[in-house]
Scaffold this motif. Sequence first.
Motif, mmCIF file in Angstrom:
data_model
loop_
_atom_site.group_PDB
_atom_site.id
_atom_site.type_symbol
_atom_site.label_atom_id
_atom_site.label_comp_id
_atom_site.label_asym_id
_atom_site.label_seq_id
_atom_site.Cartn_x
_atom_site.Cartn_y
_atom_site.Cartn_z
ATOM 1 N N GLN A 150 -2.567 45.294 -12.435
ATOM 2 C CA GLN A 150 -3.005 46.192 -13.464
ATOM 3 C C GLN A 150 -2.354 46.969 -13.561
ATOM 4 N N ARG A 151 -1.857 47.810 -14.588
ATOM 5 C CA ARG A 151 -2.201 49.608 -14.787
ATOM 6 C C ARG A 151 -1.328 50.028 -15.650
ATOM 7 N N LEU A 152 -1.918 51.594 -16.295
ATOM 8 C CA LEU A 152 -2.085 51.921 -17.094
ATOM 9 C C LEU A 152 -0.799 52.251 -17.351
ATOM 10 N N VAL A 153 -0.319 52.678 -18.379
ATOM 11 C CA VAL A 153 0.930 52.986 -19.340
ATOM 12 C C VAL A 153 0.641 53.851 -20.579
ATOM 13 N N TYR A 207 4.490 57.830 -18.197
ATOM 14 C CA TYR A 207 3.488 57.770 -16.695
ATOM 15 C C TYR A 207 2.726 56.429 -16.471
ATOM 16 N N THR A 208 2.705 56.183 -15.163
ATOM 17 C CA THR A 208 2.213 54.819 -15.158
ATOM 18 C C THR A 208 0.781 55.419 -13.577
ATOM 19 N N TYR A 209 -0.585 54.389 -14.066
ATOM 20 C CA TYR A 209 -1.318 54.040 -12.796
ATOM 21 C C TYR A 209 -1.244 52.755 -12.952
ATOM 22 N N ARG A 210 -1.767 53.193 -11.267
ATOM 23 C CA ARG A 210 -1.146 51.135 -10.778
ATOM 24 C C ARG A 210 -3.915 51.240 -10.273
ATOM 25 N N ARG A 211 -3.267 50.372 -9.875
ATOM 26 C CA ARG A 211 -4.974 50.209 -9.133
ATOM 27 C C ARG A 211 -4.976 50.407 -7.610
ATOM 28 N N ARG A 212 -6.139 51.079 -7.665
ATOM 29 C CA ARG A 212 -6.280 50.880 -5.600
ATOM 30 C C ARG A 212 -6.801 49.890 -5.234
ATOM 31 N N ASN A 213 -7.107 48.322 -5.448
ATOM 32 C CA ASN A 213 -8.121 48.122 -4.857
ATOM 33 C C ASN A 213 -8.340 47.990 -3.282
ATOM 34 N N ASP A 214 -7.089 48.575 -2.685
ATOM 35 C CA ASP A 214 -6.799 47.944 -1.883
ATOM 36 C C ASP A 214 -7.525 49.509 -0.716
ATOM 37 N N LEU A 215 -7.763 50.371 -1.971
ATOM 38 C CA LEU A 215 -8.236 51.788 -1.429
ATOM 39 C C LEU A 215 -10.203 50.838 -1.323
ATOM 40 N N GLU A 216 -10.841 50.415 -2.695
ATOM 41 C CA GLU A 216 -11.922 49.974 -2.565
ATOM 42 C C GLU A 216 -12.166 49.058 -1.182
ATOM 43 N N ASN A 217 -11.316 48.460 -1.572
ATOM 44 C CA ASN A 217 -11.742 47.289 0.135
ATOM 45 C C ASN A 217 -11.763 48.230 1.121
ATOM 46 N N VAL A 218 -10.631 49.222 1.627
ATOM 47 C CA VAL A 218 -11.521 50.401 2.571
ATOM 48 C C VAL A 218 -12.390 50.741 2.658
#
Lengths: 320, 163
Positions: A224-227, A246-257
Amino acid sequence: MTVRKQVFASIVLLLAGAAGGAMAQGVPEPMEPPRNFETSQEHYDFLFETHAGGTRHTYESVPKWEGLWSGGGNGSRGAFVQEGELVEGVLTPEYAAAFRMRLDLIEEHGEQAYDRLTACEPAGYPRFLMEPYVREFVNTPDQAWQLNDLANENRRIYIGQEHRNVDGTHFPLGDAVGFWADDMLIVHTVDVYPNDWFRGLPPTSNQFESVEIWRMENFANGDQRLVVNATFYDALSLAEPLTLTYTYRRRNDLENVGFRIRHWECDTNRNTYLTDDGQTQFLLPGDEGYFDVRGPRETPDLPADLPGQERNPIFDDRVR
Amino acid sequence: MRTVLIPASVLTFATLMASGVEAHHSFSMFDRAREEVVVGEVVRWGFNSPHVLLYLVDADGTQWGFEGAAPAAILGRDPGMNGFTLRPGDAITMVHCPLHDGRAGGAIGLVITGDGTVYNPSDGGCAASRRTEEWPGWIDMGFASRAEAEEALGIDSEEQDPD
């Protein structure tokens, strides 16, 4: 082609470009407004009328953008510096000269010698859009909250409301209102402090305003990303309105740690300071003026030996 | 639209910024051309935003102070770090870019723990993190700085680090 069709075509192109960009992990090309507007207000009013006042969402229907996000690329830097060359014709002559002065100092010191964030000044807008670190986006029917880890900057966009300024001043993030057009959030921002596009980029003036179009993209692989397609107006600093993505990407990796956004402790920055000659420096333990950001709280109105006043009770990590 | 050339150092700065190593303050107090080794025991590993702080004390009793990237950046690296990765009393080897003014501190480049793990909590203040392969070997060979290692091994630093 009618105006509404122009807008629709623009949106289709925007989304097509955005999707293609996502597949290539690039930043979508910015989509210029359907026609030239003299002011941001005229631009925003045009979109508002085109979308017949927008979509009135409920808590159930409002787009859900919760979760952790971080910057996924943007076109800000390239608007001012491209392939090693300073882009001319973007800034007004006075602001171009100011930016060259900044670049000359970067040349002298190897980097912009001082960033106003050092003294806990807010990044403000439009730098807010570009700052790294972690964000959250919370949408309700009446407000959209954009929460940035950096400096605890929280942007509130008032949905379906008029601009208000009972403060008699401008603000770091300005005053932002907006409306939904289905799943797109359209935002108008005014009353902004003079800020920077970013450290190492040009300054903006207190006449800076903008119109943004936000949308979340969902990809087949689950990404997912926000544009954000943003058009900036600033008669003092910009030679003409400037549109960037500008874009923003979901950071499931950060949630997972286990990452959670904590309060940005600007106190930890109290040891970093502006020197008399305009440079950045920081204090070490033992230096005069050093502040122990993890030590006991400064509470001169309480007993010095009051137990339980260490910020970190997990480790004994007192500095000498 | 016309363009004009800008200096190389500005481009280096722009590259640093574009590569996601932004911090909220300038790194101009650090000498990023130097990478030096300090061995000591952890006094404090401050895992706080916007910059992690690492204080250690060396064999001479000197306390050193370093700063690195934001927690969100470090958690996602390989190997990841959190607030429990380093504890007071841990023996570590630190590669850092020192302060220009010579005080006992600088920007974190790499941290090597007692079990040989190489961590990278670096922000844009020190590019030693680009040499995670080289530094453990250089330390084993007894080199105390990048300059010392490159001179002894005949490495052209400009070839290795064009920035």
